[in-house]
Design an enzyme around this catalytic site. Structure first.
Site, mmCIF file in Angstrom:
data_model
loop_
_atom_site.group_PDB
_atom_site.id
_atom_site.type_symbol
_atom_site.label_atom_id
_atom_site.label_comp_id
_atom_site.label_asym_id
_atom_site.label_seq_id
_atom_site.Cartn_x
_atom_site.Cartn_y
_atom_site.Cartn_z
ATOM 1 N N CYS A 31 38.822 35.790 34.341
ATOM 2 C CA CYS A 31 40.093 35.754 35.063
ATOM 3 C C CYS A 31 40.026 36.849 36.130
ATOM 4 O O CYS A 31 40.103 38.035 35.819
ATOM 5 C CB CYS A 31 41.218 36.001 34.064
ATOM 6 N N CYS A 68 32.301 44.744 39.054
ATOM 7 C CA CYS A 68 31.075 44.489 39.800
ATOM 8 C C CYS A 68 30.033 45.490 39.310
ATOM 9 O O CYS A 68 30.294 46.694 39.288
ATOM 10 C CB CYS A 68 31.321 44.655 41.297
ATOM 11 N N CYS A 94 31.891 40.159 45.883
ATOM 12 C CA CYS A 94 32.695 41.372 45.721
ATOM 13 C C CYS A 94 33.230 41.805 47.083
ATOM 14 O O CYS A 94 32.472 41.918 48.047
ATOM 15 C CB CYS A 94 31.838 42.476 45.110
#
Length: 143
Positions: A128, A104, A55
């Site tokens: 995606c 996340c 992330c």
């Protein structure tokens, strides 16, 4: 779509001013306002190196290169996250569609969407993900 109206509280609380300083405008818009980078423009769309995708906001490991595949959709695609704890999924009704948003699970950053058109011999899922939501950490394949 901003996450401002979302009721879920994430463990990592982000300071907006700090994020605006640290992230590029595209990274900020993607992760904080669920923008989407243009297809085939992302840094990691064609990356094939071994490593971990993290992330961009909180550095939580999200996907490994072994789960990445070429879907032809224009964004990095993965058939599974690193584990079941790192991703939060939420129904997204924006743009006149019903999709499943992927965030996340540590900081709530928007990553992309998950679809049920991935490799059938794996999970059948296609995560995606916007390159702008990720940082890549290269590592040898045997690690």
């Amino acid at each position: 779509m901003s996450h401002d109206s979302d009721d879920k509280t994430f463990p990592y609380q982000k300071d907006d001013a700090e994020l605006r300083r640290r992230l590029t405008p595209m990274q900020y818009e993607v992760t904080q306002h669920a923008a989407t980078e243009r297809a085939f423009t992302g840094e990691y769309t064609d990356t094939e190196d071994a490593g971990i995708y993290k992330c961009v906001v909180c550095s939580t490991p999200l996907f490994e290169s072994g789960a990445k595949f070429h879907s032809g959709c224009g964004w990095p695609s993965y058939f599974k996250p690193l584990n079941g704890e790192v991703i939060d999924e939420k129904v997204d009704y924006s743009h006149g569609m019903v999709r499943v948003e992927v965030r996340c699970n540590h900081c709530g950053a928007h990553l992309g969407h998950v679809f049920e058109d991935g490799p059938r011999d794996k999970t059948g899922l296609r995560y995606c993900i916007n390159s702008a939501a990720l940082n890549f950490e290269s590592r040898p394949e045997n690690e």
